[in-house]
Write an enzyme that holds these catalytic residues in place. Structure first.
Site, PDB file in Angstrom:
ATOM      1  N   TRP A 168      -4.384   3.137   4.265  1.00 16.95           N
ATOM      2  CA  TRP A 168      -3.951   2.654   2.945  1.00 16.95           C
ATOM      3  C   TRP A 168      -2.433   2.623   2.836  1.00 16.95           C
ATOM      4  CZ3 TRP A 168      -5.907   0.921  -1.708  1.00 16.95           C
ATOM      5  CH2 TRP A 168      -5.039   0.979  -2.804  1.00 16.95           C
ATOM      6  N   ASN A 207       0.683   1.576  -0.319  1.00 13.86           N
ATOM      7  CA  ASN A 207       1.060   0.961  -1.592  1.00 13.86           C
ATOM      8  C   ASN A 207       2.577   0.866  -1.697  1.00 13.86           C
ATOM      9  OD1 ASN A 207      -0.088   3.874  -2.225  1.00 13.86           O
ATOM     10  ND2 ASN A 207       1.334   3.531  -3.910  1.00 13.86           N
ATOM     11  N   ASP A 208       3.219   1.341  -2.742  1.00 12.65           N
ATOM     12  CA  ASP A 208       4.581   0.966  -3.115  1.00 12.65           C
ATOM     13  C   ASP A 208       5.588   0.970  -1.961  1.00 12.65           C
ATOM     14  OD1 ASP A 208       3.054   1.581  -5.313  1.00 12.65           O
ATOM     15  OD2 ASP A 208       4.553   2.823  -6.290  1.00 12.65           O
ATOM     16  N   GLN A 211       4.554   3.959   0.570  1.00 13.76           N
ATOM     17  CA  GLN A 211       3.510   4.920   0.257  1.00 13.76           C
ATOM     18  C   GLN A 211       2.341   4.714   1.221  1.00 13.76           C
ATOM     19  OE1 GLN A 211       3.718   6.974  -3.360  1.00 13.76           O
ATOM     20  NE2 GLN A 211       5.337   6.974  -1.826  1.00 13.76           N
ATOM     21  N   TRP A 218       5.823  10.712  -3.505  1.00 15.63           N
ATOM     22  CA  TRP A 218       5.658   9.433  -4.185  1.00 15.63           C
ATOM     23  C   TRP A 218       6.929   8.591  -4.137  1.00 15.63           C
ATOM     24  CZ3 TRP A 218       2.511  11.550  -8.943  1.00 15.63           C
ATOM     25  CH2 TRP A 218       1.197  11.829  -8.516  1.00 15.63           C
ATOM     26  N   ASP A 245       9.617   7.834 -10.228  1.00 14.80           N
ATOM     27  CA  ASP A 245      10.178   6.655  -9.569  1.00 14.80           C
ATOM     28  C   ASP A 245      11.659   6.441  -9.857  1.00 14.80           C
ATOM     29  OD1 ASP A 245       7.483   6.415  -8.985  1.00 14.80           O
ATOM     30  OD2 ASP A 245       7.125   4.849 -10.459  1.00 14.80           O
ATOM     31  N   ASP A 291       2.066   0.124 -16.100  1.00  9.09           N
ATOM     32  CA  ASP A 291       0.879   0.852 -15.660  1.00  9.09           C
ATOM     33  C   ASP A 291      -0.392   0.322 -16.327  1.00  9.09           C
ATOM     34  OD1 ASP A 291      -0.406   2.807 -14.191  1.00  9.09           O
ATOM     35  OD2 ASP A 291      -0.173   4.333 -15.730  1.00  9.09           O
TER      36      ASP A 291
END
Length: 674
Positions: free
Chosen positions: A127, A129-130, A146, A189, A254, A341
């Site tokens: 996986w 993500n960002d 990520q 994160w 973030d 979000d």
């Protein structure tokens, strides 16, 4: 401390070790080296020597390839990690939700393997993500991201890491930061990189603590002289920031790239919310360890919910290039962007920033952050920009999620990819929107140009185009409308319901002035196809509005995939032709209209329109106008490994040939001496 040659940098085969001074050391101590064999008069036989050298050469080649490719297959029988509640972890659910009771399609290995992109970045397994902390450093573009190393589902997140010379061919490196401290044990994160005046780097990132509190942490390269930045150190002062008392402990994340204020302090933004108000707050610091929260908020918008992955950067009203983050002055606007979000979309607005008060005001409050313009009207989230000092441009990265079922992701062993990196700048003609465009380096992997000039498309036309394989394409097309358009508009009435791409049935619904465009990933009988098209409508005041759309509703006969129709209006100025650029890369289709004023990214999962069975068509489904199309297509290169290791095969083969030659020469010399 040993030195590292340029050859070592270009062809590293393993992660270097570090001594206490952050220098490279050999992987074996002198005491660990094998003892030298005693020379004897006995010579090995030539067949045995050649066999041994051949095996060594093969081993060398395999080691070189494996050392540069981190892609592995996923064990479908291995148990998945326990799925923790993502809300409990402080971030929204990352997987794509299909309607309940959707029947699963019988996906074959061929269908699933076809979905892997060729020139879009992906780790190749598990996986992602960002995007995190992109930066250009000592000749290399770095992308952190990520990453879930355990499985192709969102879980315990670390920082993956890859480097590239051109942001097209990628080299995967070891994980940059693990979940190994109490302040990030539940996830390393999203964060950003800041370049200091001495060309050193610092990273601020959000960590989820052992109590699931979101805190900000400081990290920096263990060896700043290493251009690959393989090893990272977390500051012992971490966490350097904790949530203010008036913020929920799970709504503080973030941090952006920092910039210098006129007072000489570093300033950065963090996203949060209070109730339903999305907020961007500011912190100032001198050393990235102690921070002052500004009394004023950079900006806030009621009703928009949590602001994730906030970004803030300047754009020039007069120059087409990018600007470093801290630039202020006449002719400068500032872009504020936030990832919402609530709806998983990235919104931006253009406005004026006052560095003294620490506030930003949008040019047009009606299209403020979260209620107006979007970077992309398709699947595009958690984006981040960085200033590329190498070519003086601002580059935009974004995560593109899967929109199939989680079970399909588990079967294929990977999930998610990145959109191609885009340059981003203020549109000089409108002054009210950004222009996004694929980086110029992508043009270097084009081949096999096909041109189709002035193809006349009568109402109802469908024209197949013979361009060869269509799974990896770069398509540029311009449309000219019939000169009789003005006359044909006279009897038209404005629609009683405002047009929108998603609400009017897609490309199959015909109207006077649209749709017309390109069908990509289409099989011969059109049971599967993905249209990218323009649709022109007459407004209530008699004005013409142009829409740019991508229709996924017929992209696959499978039911367990998303089939949304995406799009929005795009500004078209007087005298401009309608133009679009479409990038097709297996399961991702990216569309850019009018030079990048409007963008759409979609994920499609055909079952039949794959490999040699996929085609492209020009079409005009309008009822009242003839359209003339001029089109160019290129095949796009780069292997499905994203160049992560295969770009090094050429040098590896050369080394093998040299190795054989040396062995052969040595053997002949020994034979001559005997």
């Amino acid at each position: 401390m040993t030195s590292q040659t340029s050859s070592d940098v270009e062809n590293p085969t393993h992660a270097p070790l570090l001594d206490d001074d952050y220098g490279y050391v050999p992987s074996l101590d002198a005491s660990d080296q094998p003892s030298q064999p005693q020379e004897t008069n006995r010579q090995p036989s030539k067949p045995v020597l050649l066999l041994i050298s051949g095996l060594l050469a093969i081993g060398l080649l395999v080691a070189l390839i494996v050392g540069n490719v981190r892609i592995e297959t996923h064990d479908n029988d291995a148990p998945l990690p326990e799925r923790r509640d993502p809300i409990e972890q402080g971030v929204s659910e990352k997987s794509f939700g299909l309607p309940p009771n959707v029947s699963s399609f019988s996906w074959t290995d061929d269908m699933l393997s076809w979905q892997m992109p060729a020139f879009h970045f992906t780790p190749g397994k598990n996986w992602m993500n960002d995007p995190n902390g992109p930066v250009f450093y000592k000749g290399w573009y770095h992308l952190f991201y990520q990453y879930s190393p355990a499985a192709p589902v969102w879980g315990l997140i670390v920082w993956g890491h890859a480097v590239s010379r051109d942001m097209v061919h990628w080299r995967h490196l070891p994980i940059a930061m693990e979940t190994d401290k109490w302040y990030d044990v539940n996830g390393v994160w999203t964060g950003s990189t800041t370049i200091l005046p001495n060309n050193e780097l610092v990273v601020l990132y959000t960590g989820s603590t052992n109590e699931s509190v979101q805190v900000q942490n400081l990290a920096y390269p263990a060896n700043p002289s290493d251009p690959l930045l393989v090893n990272w150190v977390k500051d012992p002062a971490n966490p350097v920031l904790v949530p203010p008392k008036w913020i929920n402990i799970k709504d503080f994340r973030d941090p952006t790239t920092a910039w210098l204020t006129p007072e000489g302090r570093w300033r950065m933004v963090i996203g949060t919310k209070v109730n339903r108000t999305g907020i961007a707050i500011l912190y100032d610091t001198d050393d990235f360890k102690s921070y002052d929260l500004l009394d004023t908020k950079l900006h806030q918008v009621d009703g928009t919910g949590m602001w994730e992955c906030v970004d803030f950067f300047p754009v020039s009203k007069n120059e087409s290039g990018g600007l470093d983050t801290g630039v202020i002055g006449p002719g400068i606007k500032h872009v504020l962007k936030a990832s919402m979000d609530d709806d998983r979309c990235d919104y931006y607005a253009i406005g004026d920033y006052n560095p003294k008060t620490g506030t930003w005001v949008p040019d047009n409050p009606k299209i403020d952050v979260g209620i107006g313009l979007r970077y992309d009207y398709g699947i595009y989230y958690a984006s981040k920009t960085f200033y590329d000092q190498n070519k003086e441009r601002r580059i935009l990265w974004s995560w593109i999620k899967e929109t199939d079922s989680e079970s399909s992701d588990i079967k294929k062993g990977w999930a998610s990819l990145m959109a191609v990196p885009r340059t981003v700048a203020l549109d000089p003609l409108t002054g009210s929107n950004l222009l996004q465009w694929p980086i110029e380096e992508l043009e270097n992997i084009r081949s096999n140009l096909n041109e189709f000039n002035e193809v006349k498309l009568e109402p109802g036309s469908l024209v197949p185009l013979n361009v060869g394989p269509t799974s990896q394409l770069d398509i540029m097309v311009e449309f000219e409308l019939d000169k009789k358009l003005t006359d044909s508009l006279l009897p038209l009435k404005a629609g009683s319901v405002p047009y929108n791409c998603a609400g009017h049935g897609g490309a199959g619904v015909r109207d006077a002035l649209g749709p017309f465009g390109v069908l990509v990933l289409a099989n011969k009988n059109l049971t599967e196809h993905t249209p990218a098209y323009f649709y022109i409508v007459k407004g209530k005041k008699g004005e013409l509005d142009t829409f740019f759309c991508i229709d996924q509703s017929r992209s696959s006969i499978a039911k367990d995939v998303d089939k949304s129709i995406y799009g929005s209006t795009v500004p078209v100025l007087e005298g401009e032709k309608l133009s679009m650029r479409i990038l097709v890369d297996h399961s991702i289709v990216e569309g850019y209209a009018q030079g990048g004023r409007s963008c759409i990214t979609s994920r499609v999962y055909p079952t039949e329109a794959i490999n040699d069975d996929a085609q492209i068509f020009l079409f005009n489904n309008a009822t009242s106008i003839t359209v003339t199309a001029s089109l160019k297509t290129w095949q796009m290169g780069v292997s499905s490994t994203n160049g992560s290791g295969w770009v090094w095969i050429g040098p590896s083969l050369i080394l093998v040939v040299v190795f054989f030659f040396v062995v052969w020469t040595w053997q002949n010399q020994r034979n001559n001496r005997s």
